[in-house]
Design an enzyme around this catalytic site. Structure first.
Site, PDB file in Angstrom:
ATOM      1  N   GLY A 240       1.793  -0.194   1.252  1.00 52.08           N
ATOM      2  CA  GLY A 240       1.865   0.021  -0.196  1.00 52.08           C
ATOM      3  C   GLY A 240       0.574   0.556  -0.772  1.00 52.08           C
ATOM      4  CG  ASP A 241      -2.421  -2.114  -1.887  1.00 56.25           C
ATOM      5  OD1 ASP A 241      -1.979  -2.465  -0.766  1.00 56.25           O
ATOM      6  OD2 ASP A 241      -2.978  -2.892  -2.668  1.00 56.25           O
ATOM      7  CD  GLU A 242      -2.376  -2.863   4.182  1.00 57.49           C
ATOM      8  OE1 GLU A 242      -2.904  -2.698   5.295  1.00 57.49           O
ATOM      9  OE2 GLU A 242      -1.485  -3.696   3.940  1.00 57.49           O
TER      10      GLU A 242
END
Length: 330
Positions: A240-242
């Protein structure tokens, strides 16, 4: 009208590559297609052996010998350029001592059509050359269509492959592409650094401003990562936000620390979405392939994860290298 002229008129219709020669080997009449091959050289009046070189039979070197070759096949070519190869058949004329020599291109017809811009009008209506030309043209059209189809299929295949390796939201590589690249680098014994980046406070942006704002932040973060890395580096969104950044042939810790510092600094700057400020930061962990005696993708990714968790424990918005200390903590 003389008998010779009548015969020439008949031959022009039936075999437009004929030669009518007298008993001394001088050309009296030449078919229109044959004359087209030498537009600047009037064939009439020329000596046959002055215009053509006999290739086979090699024993034929004189006109009397040529006239004795009734029904025999000749292989010949022009003396001057282009030295087009021809096939011929000698038919002696009764009483006159002359002969009709009918010529054809044989297997060199395709080159001749190209070199002399010949058309179907240059051949007898019953000449098999016409069918051959049509077949060649049809084959060329079919091959061109096949090439065009193959190019479209290759393009579609490449597009599908690219899509399979691309994160649709950010345009970055995806986890599948990252796995493929790591396998390639490791199998090739290449050195590289793997940087694992996680966006801090991203969930708060999603919760407060909605998923559209979250998507905007991810796209802006991706743009920043691409701007701060080299063209041959690989930036991938793996969650997701990696994000993971792979630096081929770069293992200098000071250089990597400098890159990480620039990324953190730029990602700390607020982003504006529909007049709303979106504030995030980034925590980064980095591992080197050279830190492992027998590197494999899982170990290097795990090492970068440990360094990332250390950065978060140290207050976030910072960068940490994988080290013996973090290894001992596992």
């Amino acid at each position: 009208m003389t008998d010779t002229q009548e015969l020439a008129g008949l031959l022009e219709t039936l075999c437009p590559m004929f030669l009518l020669v007298d008993q001394n080997g001088h050309i009296q009449q030449a078919g229109p297609t044959l004359q087209k091959l030498r537009p600047g050289l009037p064939l009439v009046g020329q000596g046959f052996l002055d215009v053509f070189e006999l290739i086979r039979p090699r024993t034929i070197t004189t006109i009397p010998a040529l006239m004795s070759m009734a029904g025999a096949k000749l292989h010949l070519r022009f003396h001057d350029e282009p030295r087009t190869t021809l096939k011929g058949l000698v038919a002696p004329l009764p009483h006159s001592g002359g002969a009709v020599i009918n010529l054809s291109f044989g297997i060199s017809i395709l080159d001749a059509v190209r070199d002399y811009a010949l058309t179907s009008a240059d051949f007898s209506g019953t000449d098999l050359a016409i069918e051959l030309l049509y077949l060649v043209e049809a084959k060329s059209a079919a091959m061109e269509a096949s090439r065009s189809l193959n190019l479209r299929l290759q393009g579609a295949m490449l597009a599908a492959e690219e899509q399979a390796f691309t994160d649709t939201l950010t345009g970055l590589k995806n986890r599948r592409a990252m796995d493929h690249l790591l396998e390639h680098l490791i199998s090739g014994n290449s050195t590289f650094a793997l940087m694992h980046l996680d966006l801090d406070f991203f969930k708060a942006v999603n919760d407060k401003l909605g998923h559209a704002a979250g998507d905007f932040v991810l796209q802006q973060a991706a743009r920043i990562m691409q701007q701060e890395t080299r063209s041959n580096d690989t930036v991938a969104r793996v969650g997701g936000d990696e994000f993971v950044i792979i630096f081929k042939d770069l293992t200098r810790e000071d250089t990597l620390a400098c890159i990480a510092g620039r990324l953190i600094s730029r990602l700390n700057e607020p982003m504006t979405f529909q007049n709303q400020s979106c504030s995030i930061s980034a925590s980064i962990g980095t591992a080197l392939s050279t830190q492992f005696d027998c590197p494999n993708a899982a170990d290097i990714l795990h090492a970068a994860d440990l360094a990332l968790y250390q950065a978060k424990r140290d207050g976030r918005s910072c960068h940490r290298m994988y080290s013996a200390l973090s290894k001992a903590q596992t």
